[in-house]
Design an enzyme around this catalytic site. Sequence first.
Site, PDB file in Angstrom:
ATOM      1  N   HIS A 163       0.843  -1.184   0.000  1.00 13.68           N
ATOM      2  CA  HIS A 163       0.000   0.000   0.000  1.00 13.68           C
ATOM      3  C   HIS A 163       0.877   1.232   0.000  1.00 13.68           C
ATOM      4  O   HIS A 163       1.943   1.224   0.625  1.00 13.68           O
ATOM      5  CB  HIS A 163      -0.918   0.010   1.241  1.00 13.68           C
ATOM      6  CG  HIS A 163      -2.078   0.919   1.083  1.00 13.68           C
ATOM      7  ND1 HIS A 163      -1.990   2.267   1.338  1.00 13.68           N
ATOM      8  CD2 HIS A 163      -3.337   0.682   0.651  1.00 13.68           C
ATOM      9  CE1 HIS A 163      -3.164   2.812   1.095  1.00 13.68           C
ATOM     10  NE2 HIS A 163      -3.992   1.889   0.661  1.00 13.68           N
ATOM     11  N   ASP A 173      -7.999  -5.264   0.100  1.00 13.35           N
ATOM     12  CA  ASP A 173      -8.565  -6.079  -0.973  1.00 13.35           C
ATOM     13  C   ASP A 173      -8.270  -7.565  -0.836  1.00 13.35           C
ATOM     14  O   ASP A 173      -8.818  -8.370  -1.586  1.00 13.35           O
ATOM     15  CB  ASP A 173      -8.011  -5.601  -2.331  1.00 13.35           C
ATOM     16  CG  ASP A 173      -8.521  -4.231  -2.681  1.00 13.35           C
ATOM     17  OD1 ASP A 173      -9.716  -3.981  -2.449  1.00 13.35           O
ATOM     18  OD2 ASP A 173      -7.742  -3.405  -3.175  1.00 13.35           O
TER      19      ASP A 173
END
Length: 442
Positions: free
Chosen positions: A312, A369
């Site tokens: 991320h 996700d």
Amino acid sequence: MKLDKYYTGETAKVNLDGKDYELPILIGEEGEKAIDISALRSQSGYITLDYGYMNTGSCASAITYLDGENSVLNYRGYSIDELADKCIFVEVAYLLIHGCLPTEAELANFQDMMRRYALLHEDMVHFFDRFPPGSPPMSILSSMVNSLCVFYPEMVNNPMEKIDKMAARIISKVRTIAAFSYRKAMGHQLVYPRHDYSYCANFLNMMFDSPVEPYEVNPVVVSALNKLLILHGDHEQNCSTSTVRMVGSAHVNLYASISAGISALWGPLHGGANQAVIEMLQRIHRSRGNYRTFIDKAKDPKDPFRLVGFGHRVYKSHDPRCTIIKNACNDVLKALNVKDPLLDIARELEEVALNDDYFKERNLYPNVDFYSGIIYKAIGIPSDMFTVMFAVGRLPGWIAHWKEMRNDKNYRIGRPRQIYVGPTTRRLSPIGARGVCNCENI
Ligand code: CMC
């Protein structure tokens, strides 16, 4: 937005071409430090260069606080863990848009507006017949949201006065659009929204009710869906939210700005990753669970493959949303009595990656996700709808940012600078006298 109190009176000094420039320093509520460079170019002729805005604040915002080093995510000061545990999505949507949690009366009023706005104009419903079979649902969603401008123009002209209604309308209708696009893709009769259902139950019913087999709304599934939508509610200045702000900064209306945000979210490096995770897990499953090959591919600098659902831009520690989703995933699979080998693969992949030096050195952890797709799959939502689900959850965040931006007197049309590296001025040759182009490396 008044920022005076955040300026410390201290300055950062830059020496350019032998001259000193003083740049004001400000410190945010949670201690984030910034140097205000907005006057640098007008004073010195220099701009700052920052590909991907890795180090650039585009605004001050009071919506979401994110500390990627310490896995903190707060909406309007409330921790994401508490919100996901104790609230429903509509309550959190209200919080993001208005700044405070609703009272009982405010929540009832917001829900009532959503019920009233849940239907689509029947001419819009006909649009679904005109998209070619197999159209990507994100493309349909973005087009349909843009077309809300023409079906509900009265709100477009007075956006700030009608922002509450616009927010309720778009949050409610996007759910209907998402469910209708699925029903059409499946060739199933449309199921209209029901006034007696909550936001999430209504969505599930519109997706899965059937004339031959009435859909039974499972409270564990409703709870997981509430959590998923809450956890996707906002994430400060990510790609799609920055897009909504950028488009909105030209005073484009809310619907069109959000339509642009949906397009940005579609990308596999952003919201499209949840679909890519399931596809990756399915590939691993087809290779008889040989996940080590995939880990090796992800680590190979010559191979473009990445372990999707890992890493991320902001979180350099675990993503707090991932833990909540992983728990909800276990609950849903148990409640629905689903045994999904992809969950076992995901768990093993996570375990191996978290103990691998490559991932450890780069602070790569599973992100939001990684497990969400397994829940959606268990509920019956097809993988090409996963990013649509992300968009439904992210809507309140986009609305909150659009509203904050339009109310912020400091905000100006978004217009980054660049460093030009193309040819200097050239003379145009007649077409017959032009040589072979050698620009391919530019
Ligand atoms: N698998 C393997 N290596 C990775 C991965 C990954 N998923 N993510 C980053 N790296 C490596 C990357 O190759 C680089 O290595 P090196 O320093 O040797 O060149 C290093 O880690 C830093 O990566 P980066 O690309 O500079 O980091 P970034 O902040 O620009 O990218 C990211 C962040 C999310 C785009 C990236 O981690 C990625 O592509 N992840 C997979 C896609 C994904 O899961 N996206 C969903 C993000 S969460 C939803 C959202 O908020 O949008």
